[in-house]
Design a protein around this motif. Structure first.
Motif, mmCIF file in Angstrom:
data_model
loop_
_atom_site.group_PDB
_atom_site.id
_atom_site.type_symbol
_atom_site.label_atom_id
_atom_site.label_comp_id
_atom_site.label_asym_id
_atom_site.label_seq_id
_atom_site.Cartn_x
_atom_site.Cartn_y
_atom_site.Cartn_z
ATOM 1 N N LYS A 115 0.849 -1.200 0.000
ATOM 2 C CA LYS A 115 0.000 0.000 0.000
ATOM 3 C C LYS A 115 0.882 1.246 0.000
ATOM 4 O O LYS A 115 1.023 1.935 1.003
ATOM 5 C CB LYS A 115 -0.947 -0.032 1.202
ATOM 6 C CG LYS A 115 -1.945 -1.174 1.162
ATOM 7 C CD LYS A 115 -2.933 -1.103 2.304
ATOM 8 C CE LYS A 115 -2.299 -1.345 3.636
ATOM 9 N NZ LYS A 115 -3.259 -1.313 4.763
ATOM 10 N N VAL A 129 -11.391 1.168 -0.403
ATOM 11 C CA VAL A 129 -10.827 0.992 0.939
ATOM 12 C C VAL A 129 -11.842 0.235 1.784
ATOM 13 O O VAL A 129 -13.031 0.579 1.791
ATOM 14 C CB VAL A 129 -10.506 2.359 1.583
ATOM 15 C CG1 VAL A 129 -10.282 2.208 3.083
ATOM 16 C CG2 VAL A 129 -9.277 2.982 0.942
ATOM 17 N N TRP A 168 -5.411 4.264 5.220
ATOM 18 C CA TRP A 168 -4.874 3.208 4.344
ATOM 19 C C TRP A 168 -3.531 2.680 4.838
ATOM 20 O O TRP A 168 -3.105 1.577 4.473
ATOM 21 C CB TRP A 168 -4.753 3.714 2.913
ATOM 22 C CG TRP A 168 -4.002 5.011 2.766
ATOM 23 C CD1 TRP A 168 -4.511 6.270 2.834
ATOM 24 C CD2 TRP A 168 -2.599 5.164 2.521
ATOM 25 N NE1 TRP A 168 -3.516 7.208 2.661
ATOM 26 C CE2 TRP A 168 -2.334 6.559 2.456
ATOM 27 C CE3 TRP A 168 -1.541 4.269 2.343
ATOM 28 C CZ2 TRP A 168 -1.058 7.078 2.234
ATOM 29 C CZ3 TRP A 168 -0.264 4.782 2.116
ATOM 30 C CH2 TRP A 168 -0.029 6.169 2.055
ATOM 31 N N VAL A 175 -6.841 -2.215 0.810
ATOM 32 C CA VAL A 175 -6.970 -1.294 -0.320
ATOM 33 C C VAL A 175 -6.951 -2.110 -1.611
ATOM 34 O O VAL A 175 -6.091 -2.973 -1.799
ATOM 35 C CB VAL A 175 -5.840 -0.248 -0.340
ATOM 36 C CG1 VAL A 175 -6.001 0.689 -1.542
ATOM 37 C CG2 VAL A 175 -5.818 0.564 0.951
#
Length: 198
Positions: A115, A129, A168, A175
């Motif tokens: 990520k 998300v 995130w 994600v």
């Protein structure tokens, strides 16, 4: 990006979305349509309705996952975008002359193993998300329309999910990336063109 859909497929999708909404707002039904073979396969799809010429969002709902045949998902997403988007009042029949329809045909979302902002390609990737019951999605065109960089795009997708910017980075937050082939009317009931994001 390798295209899965022809320009004719895209034109058919947009015109069918408009026709289904028109029928639904007229008599509560969606009508019967003869779909090309490619619409039989399961696919994710979003329908976006915007005012014309202001280009302000009027409704946007869809299905990110390929859970049903595209022909069914397209009709449902069009009707829901017109009548079920909680951000807006349901579309009225007389508004149909003042809005344009846009259909995004999606690839299957893939979870990002790393990520990192640099792994998100602006103008190509859309984002999802997920954290517990929270989920948010932004289509690829959102990042280009608002001039977002990768980190801002990730943050905004977190916020769309009802989470804080930067969520995130949390190891428990998933994600996903996906791509979209986007087709849009140039004016209400106008010509349909393929949107190429820059």
């Amino acid at each position: 990006m390798v295209y899965s859909y022809t320009d004719e497929d895209g034109e058919f999708a947009v015109k069918t979305a408009r026709m289904a909404v028109t029928q639904y707002l007229s008599n509560g039904r969606t009508g019967e349509y003869k779909f090309p073979q490619i619409f039989e396969r399961k696919s994710g799809v979003f329908t976006t309705i915007s005012t014309f010429p202001e280009n302000e969002l009027r409704g946007c709902i869809g299905f990110p996952e390929p859970i049903m045949p595209l022909k069914d998902a397209l009709i449902k997403s069009a009707i829901y975008a017109a009548t079920e988007d909680p951000r807006f009042n349901p579309l009225k029949k007389e508004e149909l002359e003042k809005v344009v329809f846009e259909v995004s045909l999606l690839t299957v979302p893939e979870q990002m193993k790393e990520k990192k902002p640099e792994n998100v390609e602006i103008g190509k990737d859309g984002l999802i998300v997920e954290y517990g019951f929270y989920s948010g999605l932004l289509l690829p065109q959102v990042a280009t329309e608002y001039g977002m960089d990768q980190e801002t795009f990730l943050d905004q997708t977190c916020m769309k999910a009802g989470l804080s910017p930067g969520c995130w980075k949390n190891s428990n937050v998933k994600v996903f990336k996906f791509q979209a082939e986007i087709f849009k009317e140039d004016r209400p009931k106008g010509n349909v063109f393929r949107v190429v994001l820059k």
